[in-house]
Design a protein around this motif. Structure first.
Motif, short mmCIF file in Angstrom:
data_model
loop_
_atom_site.label_atom_id
_atom_site.label_comp_id
_atom_site.label_asym_id
_atom_site.label_seq_id
_atom_site.Cartn_x
_atom_site.Cartn_y
_atom_site.Cartn_z
N MET A 1 0.84 -1.19 0.00
CA MET A 1 0.00 0.00 0.00
C MET A 1 0.88 1.24 0.00
O MET A 1 1.86 1.31 0.74
CB MET A 1 -0.91 0.01 1.23
CG MET A 1 -1.90 1.17 1.28
SD MET A 1 -2.89 1.20 2.80
CE MET A 1 -3.90 -0.26 2.60
N ALA A 2 0.54 2.23 -0.84
CA ALA A 2 1.32 3.46 -0.92
C ALA A 2 1.28 4.20 0.41
O ALA A 2 0.33 4.05 1.20
CB ALA A 2 0.77 4.35 -2.03
N VAL A 3 2.31 4.99 0.65
CA VAL A 3 2.42 5.71 1.92
C VAL A 3 1.21 6.62 2.13
O VAL A 3 0.66 6.69 3.24
CB VAL A 3 3.73 6.53 1.96
CG1 VAL A 3 3.78 7.36 3.23
CG2 VAL A 3 4.93 5.60 1.89
N THR A 4 0.79 7.33 1.07
CA THR A 4 -0.37 8.22 1.20
C THR A 4 -1.63 7.44 1.55
O THR A 4 -2.43 7.87 2.38
CB THR A 4 -0.59 9.01 -0.10
OG1 THR A 4 0.58 9.79 -0.38
CG2 THR A 4 -1.80 9.93 0.02
N ASP A 5 -1.80 6.27 0.94
CA ASP A 5 -2.97 5.44 1.25
C ASP A 5 -2.93 4.98 2.70
O ASP A 5 -3.98 4.91 3.37
CB ASP A 5 -3.01 4.22 0.33
CG ASP A 5 -3.32 4.58 -1.12
OD1 ASP A 5 -3.95 5.63 -1.32
OD2 ASP A 5 -2.92 3.81 -2.02
N GLN A 6 -1.73 4.67 3.19
CA GLN A 6 -1.59 4.28 4.60
C GLN A 6 -1.99 5.43 5.51
O GLN A 6 -2.66 5.23 6.53
CB GLN A 6 -0.15 3.86 4.89
CG GLN A 6 0.27 2.55 4.22
CD GLN A 6 1.73 2.22 4.46
OE1 GLN A 6 2.42 2.91 5.21
NE2 GLN A 6 2.21 1.16 3.84
N ALA A 7 -1.58 6.65 5.12
CA ALA A 7 -1.93 7.83 5.91
C ALA A 7 -3.44 8.04 5.93
O ALA A 7 -4.03 8.35 6.98
CB ALA A 7 -1.23 9.06 5.34
N ILE A 8 -4.08 7.87 4.78
CA ILE A 8 -5.53 8.02 4.70
C ILE A 8 -6.22 7.01 5.62
O ILE A 8 -7.14 7.36 6.38
CB ILE A 8 -6.01 7.82 3.24
CG1 ILE A 8 -5.55 8.99 2.37
CG2 ILE A 8 -7.53 7.68 3.18
CD1 ILE A 8 -5.77 8.77 0.89
N GLU A 9 -5.76 5.76 5.57
CA GLU A 9 -6.38 4.72 6.39
C GLU A 9 -6.19 4.99 7.88
O GLU A 9 -7.08 4.72 8.69
CB GLU A 9 -5.80 3.35 6.02
CG GLU A 9 -6.22 2.85 4.65
CD GLU A 9 -7.73 2.81 4.48
OE1 GLU A 9 -8.41 2.31 5.41
OE2 GLU A 9 -8.22 3.29 3.45
N LYS A 10 -5.04 5.53 8.25
CA LYS A 10 -4.79 5.81 9.67
C LYS A 10 -5.71 6.91 10.18
O LYS A 10 -6.23 6.83 11.31
CB LYS A 10 -3.32 6.20 9.87
CG LYS A 10 -2.36 5.02 9.76
CD LYS A 10 -0.92 5.43 10.05
CE LYS A 10 0.01 4.23 10.00
NZ LYS A 10 1.42 4.59 10.32
N ILE A 11 -5.93 7.94 9.39
CA ILE A 11 -6.83 9.02 9.81
C ILE A 11 -8.27 8.50 9.87
O ILE A 11 -9.02 8.79 10.82
CB ILE A 11 -6.73 10.22 8.86
CG1 ILE A 11 -5.32 10.83 8.93
CG2 ILE A 11 -7.76 11.29 9.23
CD1 ILE A 11 -5.07 11.92 7.91
N LYS A 12 -8.66 7.70 8.88
CA LYS A 12 -10.01 7.13 8.89
C LYS A 12 -10.21 6.23 10.11
O LYS A 12 -11.28 6.20 10.73
CB LYS A 12 -10.25 6.34 7.60
CG LYS A 12 -10.44 7.22 6.37
CD LYS A 12 -10.29 6.42 5.10
CE LYS A 12 -11.58 5.94 4.54
NZ LYS A 12 -11.41 5.27 3.23
N GLU A 13 -9.15 5.49 10.47
CA GLU A 13 -9.24 4.62 11.64
C GLU A 13 -9.48 5.44 12.91
O GLU A 13 -10.25 5.04 13.79
CB GLU A 13 -7.96 3.80 11.77
CG GLU A 13 -7.98 2.82 12.94
CD GLU A 13 -6.65 2.11 13.12
OE1 GLU A 13 -6.50 1.43 14.16
OE2 GLU A 13 -5.78 2.22 12.24
N MET A 14 -8.81 6.60 13.01
CA MET A 14 -9.02 7.48 14.16
C MET A 14 -10.48 7.92 14.25
O MET A 14 -11.06 8.01 15.34
CB MET A 14 -8.11 8.70 14.06
CG MET A 14 -6.64 8.43 14.27
SD MET A 14 -5.65 9.95 14.18
CE MET A 14 -6.15 10.78 15.70
N ILE A 15 -11.06 8.20 13.09
CA ILE A 15 -12.46 8.65 13.06
C ILE A 15 -13.38 7.50 13.44
O ILE A 15 -14.31 7.67 14.24
CB ILE A 15 -12.81 9.20 11.66
CG1 ILE A 15 -12.00 10.47 11.37
CG2 ILE A 15 -14.30 9.49 11.55
CD1 ILE A 15 -12.12 10.97 9.95
N VAL A 16 -13.13 6.31 12.90
CA VAL A 16 -13.98 5.15 13.17
C VAL A 16 -13.97 4.76 14.64
O VAL A 16 -15.02 4.44 15.23
CB VAL A 16 -13.55 3.95 12.30
CG1 VAL A 16 -14.25 2.67 12.73
CG2 VAL A 16 -13.85 4.22 10.82
#
Length: 235
Positions: A1-16
């Motif tokens: 997974m690209a670094v930017t995609d990993q960053a997106i998933e981490k922020i989404k995880e914080m929201i979830v």
């Protein structure tokens, strides 16, 4: 997974998991990057992507906030994907509309007010006038929008609005290249209105299904030699 995609998933995880609630302000860039183990450039890219998805909202001079996360607002990010869909994907979108719209129309049969029914009647009368195909299609969209909004479910209204906007170009081409299409659409709208005015949910659903299927069948037939087809849908 690209670094930017990993960053997106981490922020989404914080929201979830509730670490960032709807309406919450994101920590400053340096702190958030450190907290998530990201570079600041990767974090910026992720924030830009999530902003485009309407998950985050920037406020000039005040940082970036989590949006209200209302489903109907998040669905609007699908508009571009719908707009550029062609061929097999276009048929899939029409199939989704065929599955949803009759049920929405059936629900509206018991919820439309006398005022809304009167507005629908006015729209139909305007459609019968000597107007251009673009105006006719705009009125077509308004007709379906009034029905969807009567249900009172903004998620359904937004989703059907996206599907309807996608097929707008198709309907303009269909009305321009195939003369009886406009008259056929008007007859189908009249059938829907009569069912709604009678409060007959089953009949409203059937009339709506016939209406949506007509465009779907035309698109399928457009692949035939000499028929107005998918190639005409490109700008």
């Amino acid at each position: 997974m690209a670094v930017t995609d990993q960053a997106i998933e981490k922020i989404k995880e914080m929201i979830v998991r509730g670490a960032l609630r709807p309406g919450a302000r994101l920590p400053n860039e340096a702190d958030l990057a450190d907290q998530l183990g990201l570079s600041r450039s990767s974090l910026r890219e992720a924030v830009r992507a999530l902003t485009a998805m309407r998950i985050l909202v920037p406020r000039q001079g005040d940082g970036t906030y989590v949006s209200g996360l209302e489903p109907h607002i998040l669905l609007e990010s699908l508009s571009f994907a719908a707009d550029v869909s062609e061929g097999h994907t276009a048929r899939q979108l029409l199939e989704v509309r065929r599955l949803l719209e009759p049920q929405v129309t059936a629900l509206a049969a018991g919820r439309l007010s006398a005022e809304q029914l009167g507005t629908l009647r006015t729209v139909l009368d305007q459609c019968a006038a000597d107007i251009g195909i673009e105006e006719f299609v705009e009125l077509d969209m308004e007709f379906h929008r009034i029905i969807a909004d009567a249900v009172g479910n903004p998620v359904l209204s937004t989703l059907l609005g996206i599907l309807s906007t996608h097929t707008q170009r198709l309907r303009i081409v269909r009305g321009t290249r195939y003369a009886p299409a406009r008259q056929q659409a008007h007859r189908e709208h009249e059938a829907i209105w009569r069912a709604l005015a009678a409060g007959d949910a089953a009949l409203a659903a059937s009339a709506s299904a016939v209406h949506v299927a007509a465009v779907e069948h035309w698109l399928a037939d457009g692949t035939a030699v000499g028929s107005p087809g998918l190639a005409m849908l490109t700008p």
